[in-house]
Design a protein around this motif. Structure first.
Motif, short mmCIF file in Angstrom:
data_model
loop_
_atom_site.label_atom_id
_atom_site.label_comp_id
_atom_site.label_asym_id
_atom_site.label_seq_id
_atom_site.Cartn_x
_atom_site.Cartn_y
_atom_site.Cartn_z
N ALA A 55 -4.23 -69.55 85.91
CA ALA A 55 -3.73 -70.88 86.24
C ALA A 55 -3.90 -71.83 85.06
N TYR A 56 -5.01 -71.72 84.36
CA TYR A 56 -5.25 -72.55 83.16
C TYR A 56 -4.19 -72.25 82.10
N ASP A 59 -0.97 -73.82 82.97
CA ASP A 59 -0.99 -75.27 82.80
C ASP A 59 -0.98 -75.69 81.33
N TYR A 60 -1.76 -75.00 80.49
CA TYR A 60 -1.95 -75.44 79.10
C TYR A 60 -1.23 -74.56 78.06
N LYS A 73 -12.79 -78.43 83.17
CA LYS A 73 -11.47 -78.82 83.67
C LYS A 73 -11.34 -78.62 85.17
N TYR A 75 -11.43 -75.94 87.09
CA TYR A 75 -10.74 -74.77 87.62
C TYR A 75 -11.72 -73.91 88.43
#
Length: 105
Positions: A55-56, A59-60, A73, A75
């Motif tokens: 997921a990180y 997102d990034y 962050k 998560y």
């Protein structure tokens, strides 16, 4: 005179002896299962972290430098296993694989 029903001293001692015997048999068994339970919990945290790592990345667009970034962050809540003896880290090969390591090293 009333006929009172209740435990006699001998009956109470027998019940206490049975309970004590059961506890003596049960407590060592629980202690031996503790390591297994801790290991399963740590493996579950590892799988959750692997999912949150993806997921990180979505997102990034890049992998974090360290697992604690996922905590910062938000998560994951923690990168340390519940007993505090082990934590999660990236492997040293640089392929962004999460491993379980001792907390002191």
């Amino acid at each position: 005179m009333k006929n009172q029903k209740g435990f006699t001293l001998i009956e109470m001692l027998i019940v206490l002896a049975i309970i004590t015997t059961l506890l003596i048999l049960l407590i060592p068994n629980l202690a031996s299962k503790n390591q297994e339970v801790q290991s399963k919990g740590c493996n579950a945290l590892k799988k959750l972290t692997e999912n949150q790592l993806q997921a990180y990345v979505m997102d990034y667009g890049t992998y974090p430098n360290k697992v604690s970034t996922l905590v910062e962050k938000q998560y994951i809540q923690s990168d340390t296993c519940s007993n505090g003896k082990k934590r999660l880290a990236f492997d040293q090969a640089g392929n962004n694989e999460i491993i379980i390591v001792d907390n002191d090293g």
